[in-house]
Write a protein that holds these residues in place. Structure first.
Motif, mmCIF file in Angstrom:
data_model
loop_
_atom_site.group_PDB
_atom_site.id
_atom_site.type_symbol
_atom_site.label_atom_id
_atom_site.label_comp_id
_atom_site.label_asym_id
_atom_site.label_seq_id
_atom_site.Cartn_x
_atom_site.Cartn_y
_atom_site.Cartn_z
ATOM 1 N N PHE A 126 71.771 48.691 55.455
ATOM 2 C CA PHE A 126 71.661 48.098 56.783
ATOM 3 C C PHE A 126 70.266 47.553 57.065
ATOM 4 O O PHE A 126 70.070 46.792 58.008
ATOM 5 N N LEU A 127 69.272 47.931 56.234
ATOM 6 C CA LEU A 127 67.922 47.411 56.412
ATOM 7 C C LEU A 127 67.623 46.199 55.537
ATOM 8 O O LEU A 127 66.702 45.433 55.826
ATOM 9 N N LYS A 128 68.391 46.036 54.460
ATOM 10 C CA LYS A 128 68.091 44.955 53.523
ATOM 11 C C LYS A 128 68.068 43.582 54.185
ATOM 12 O O LYS A 128 67.135 42.796 53.964
ATOM 13 N N PRO A 129 69.047 43.227 55.027
ATOM 14 C CA PRO A 129 68.980 41.900 55.663
ATOM 15 C C PRO A 129 67.759 41.732 56.556
ATOM 16 O O PRO A 129 67.187 40.636 56.632
ATOM 17 N N VAL A 130 67.344 42.806 57.226
ATOM 18 C CA VAL A 130 66.161 42.732 58.100
ATOM 19 C C VAL A 130 64.910 42.496 57.270
ATOM 20 O O VAL A 130 64.084 41.623 57.591
ATOM 21 N N LEU A 131 64.763 43.278 56.192
ATOM 22 C CA LEU A 131 63.577 43.136 55.346
ATOM 23 C C LEU A 131 63.519 41.756 54.699
ATOM 24 O O LEU A 131 62.459 41.120 54.657
ATOM 25 N N ARG A 132 64.686 41.291 54.210
ATOM 26 C CA ARG A 132 64.706 39.956 53.608
ATOM 27 C C ARG A 132 64.383 38.890 54.641
ATOM 28 O O ARG A 132 63.668 37.927 54.351
ATOM 29 N N GLY A 133 64.903 39.057 55.849
ATOM 30 C CA GLY A 133 64.629 38.078 56.893
ATOM 31 C C GLY A 133 63.168 38.006 57.257
ATOM 32 O O GLY A 133 62.598 36.923 57.419
ATOM 33 N N VAL A 134 62.539 39.179 57.399
ATOM 34 C CA VAL A 134 61.100 39.212 57.700
ATOM 35 C C VAL A 134 60.302 38.584 56.572
ATOM 36 O O VAL A 134 59.396 37.758 56.791
ATOM 37 N N ALA A 135 60.617 38.972 55.326
ATOM 38 C CA ALA A 135 59.884 38.437 54.176
ATOM 39 C C ALA A 135 60.059 36.921 54.079
ATOM 40 O O ALA A 135 59.092 36.190 53.821
ATOM 41 N N ASP A 136 61.277 36.445 54.295
ATOM 42 C CA ASP A 136 61.532 35.001 54.219
ATOM 43 C C ASP A 136 60.732 34.236 55.274
ATOM 44 O O ASP A 136 60.184 33.162 55.003
ATOM 45 N N LYS A 137 60.666 34.773 56.494
ATOM 46 C CA LYS A 137 59.937 34.086 57.567
ATOM 47 C C LYS A 137 58.434 34.062 57.292
ATOM 48 O O LYS A 137 57.779 33.038 57.528
ATOM 49 N N VAL A 138 57.903 35.183 56.814
ATOM 50 C CA VAL A 138 56.469 35.218 56.517
ATOM 51 C C VAL A 138 56.139 34.231 55.402
ATOM 52 O O VAL A 138 55.142 33.503 55.468
ATOM 53 N N ARG A 139 56.978 34.197 54.382
ATOM 54 C CA ARG A 139 56.738 33.238 53.289
ATOM 55 C C ARG A 139 56.820 31.799 53.793
ATOM 56 O O ARG A 139 55.968 30.961 53.473
ATOM 57 N N ALA A 140 57.848 31.496 54.579
ATOM 58 C CA ALA A 140 58.071 30.117 55.017
ATOM 59 C C ALA A 140 57.022 29.645 56.002
ATOM 60 O O ALA A 140 56.589 28.484 55.950
ATOM 61 N N ARG A 141 56.599 30.516 56.910
ATOM 62 C CA ARG A 141 55.716 30.093 57.999
ATOM 63 C C ARG A 141 54.233 30.277 57.690
ATOM 64 O O ARG A 141 53.400 29.593 58.288
ATOM 65 N N LEU A 142 53.912 31.180 56.784
ATOM 66 C CA LEU A 142 52.507 31.489 56.535
ATOM 67 C C LEU A 142 52.109 31.265 55.089
ATOM 68 O O LEU A 142 51.207 30.476 54.796
ATOM 69 N N ILE A 143 52.792 31.940 54.167
ATOM 70 C CA ILE A 143 52.323 31.971 52.789
ATOM 71 C C ILE A 143 52.510 30.629 52.088
ATOM 72 O O ILE A 143 51.554 30.076 51.513
ATOM 73 N N THR A 144 53.703 30.083 52.132
ATOM 74 C CA THR A 144 53.967 28.822 51.427
ATOM 75 C C THR A 144 53.107 27.674 51.951
ATOM 76 O O THR A 144 52.534 26.923 51.146
ATOM 77 N N GLN A 146 50.127 27.862 53.278
ATOM 78 C CA GLN A 146 48.758 28.105 52.818
ATOM 79 C C GLN A 146 48.607 27.761 51.344
ATOM 80 O O GLN A 146 47.628 27.119 50.936
ATOM 81 N N LEU A 147 49.555 28.196 50.538
ATOM 82 C CA LEU A 147 49.473 27.911 49.108
ATOM 83 C C LEU A 147 49.591 26.410 48.832
ATOM 84 O O LEU A 147 48.883 25.878 47.970
ATOM 85 N N ALA A 148 50.461 25.733 49.564
ATOM 86 C CA ALA A 148 50.596 24.286 49.377
ATOM 87 C C ALA A 148 49.306 23.559 49.745
ATOM 88 O O ALA A 148 48.869 22.633 49.040
ATOM 89 N N ALA A 149 48.675 23.988 50.839
ATOM 90 C CA ALA A 149 47.420 23.366 51.264
ATOM 91 C C ALA A 149 46.311 23.621 50.249
ATOM 92 O O ALA A 149 45.532 22.713 49.917
ATOM 93 N N GLN A 150 46.242 24.845 49.759
ATOM 94 C CA GLN A 150 45.204 25.162 48.770
ATOM 95 C C GLN A 150 45.430 24.401 47.470
ATOM 96 O O GLN A 150 44.481 23.888 46.869
ATOM 97 N N ARG A 151 46.675 24.321 47.040
ATOM 98 C CA ARG A 151 46.968 23.601 45.801
ATOM 99 C C ARG A 151 46.560 22.143 45.907
ATOM 100 O O ARG A 151 45.956 21.580 44.984
ATOM 101 N N SER A 152 46.856 21.515 47.042
ATOM 102 C CA SER A 152 46.475 20.129 47.259
ATOM 103 C C SER A 152 44.955 19.975 47.276
ATOM 104 O O SER A 152 44.400 19.039 46.682
ATOM 105 N N TYR A 153 44.289 20.895 47.957
ATOM 106 C CA TYR A 153 42.821 20.864 48.041
ATOM 107 C C TYR A 153 42.191 21.006 46.660
ATOM 108 O O TYR A 153 41.294 20.230 46.281
ATOM 109 N N LEU A 154 42.649 21.969 45.882
ATOM 110 C CA LEU A 154 42.073 22.220 44.569
ATOM 111 C C LEU A 154 42.353 21.062 43.619
ATOM 112 O O LEU A 154 41.497 20.687 42.812
ATOM 113 N N GLU A 155 43.543 20.471 43.718
ATOM 114 C CA GLU A 155 43.854 19.299 42.891
ATOM 115 C C GLU A 155 42.882 18.163 43.197
ATOM 116 O O GLU A 155 42.373 17.491 42.282
ATOM 117 N N GLY A 156 42.594 17.959 44.468
ATOM 118 C CA GLY A 156 41.653 16.918 44.844
ATOM 119 C C GLY A 156 40.245 17.182 44.343
ATOM 120 O O GLY A 156 39.529 16.250 43.925
#
Length: 225
Positions: A126-144, A146-156
């Motif tokens: 009963f907790l798995k959907p909650v944990l996955r949902g939280v992890a997915d939101k953090v990745r989508a809104r924060l982590i991804t 940031q990583l995309a911005a850094q990758r673009s910056y470093l490539e430049g």
């Protein structure tokens, strides 16, 4: 003689590479990660209270923190190698990238590792959907983003120069190697990142990098699979 307390598949691989580039004699004390937690073994705490790697013993002094170790070893034993001249524009860039590696590049990569594990960790059904949902939101809104911005910056940055501090290879490139290898493994480089991919190809081809792998053992980024 210098002694490196080397944890497998860790930042201490950079220190072995640095010592090979400087052509210094050193010995290695090997440590294996806990197979379940991937953490360093308790034995490292006998060397330093925090029990982290890398640790280097140099003339009776224990050195910790990758960038600090690199700077001390380059100043003590480098004889002017692997760093730009003091006060030059390249020297300012050198210091920036020496500290960017752990201060800015690694935190989102570590967050991705943590939240990827949270999303797939064992939990009551009963907790798995909650944990996955939280992890997915953090990745989508924060982590991804940031990583995309850094990758673009470093490539430049690498599109504008051969190495991070300028046209000469330096210890800053050694420091930046771990976050870029982690980024390639955990986030990926595609056709839009030819200079980042080229950087990894160049460092992997360096004889000192290969010698460090021979002495340190197989190297992979934890959590990359």
């Amino acid at each position: 003689m210098l002694r490196v307390h080397h944890l497998e598949n860790s930042r201490s691989q950079r220190i072995l590479w640095l010592l090979e580039e400087l052509e210094l004699d050193y010995e290695i004390v090997h440590y294996a990660r806990d197979p379940d937690t991937l953490l360093a073994p308790p034995g490292l705490r006998a060397v330093h209270p925090l029990g982290k790697s890398p640790l280097v013993e140099d003339d009776g002094q224990v050195l910790a923190e990758s960038a600090a170790i690199c700077e001390v070893l380059v100043e003590r034993h480098g004889a002017g190698r692997l760093r730009p001249p003091l006060g030059s524009p390249e020297w300012a860039r050198y210091l920036y990238w020496m500290h960017f590696a752990e201060g800015s590049a690694m935190p989102p990569l570590l967050m991705k590792l943590v939240f990827d594990r949270i999303g797939s960790a064992p939990a009551p059904f009963f907790l798995k959907p909650v944990l996955r949902g939280v992890a997915d939101k953090v990745r989508a809104r924060l982590i991804t983003p940031q990583l995309a911005a850094q990758r673009s910056y470093l490539e430049g940055e690498l599109a504008a120069r051969t190495w991070f501090a300028g046209e000469a290879f330096s210890a800053a490139d050694i420091m930046m190697s771990f976050p870029l290898e982690a980024m390639a493994a955990r986030f990926g480089f595609g056709a839009e990142q030819p200079h980042l991919a080229g950087f990894l190809q160049r460092i992997h081809a360096r004889p000192a990098y290969r010698r460090a792998l021979q002495r340190g053992g197989p190297f992979s980024i934890p959590g990359a699979d």
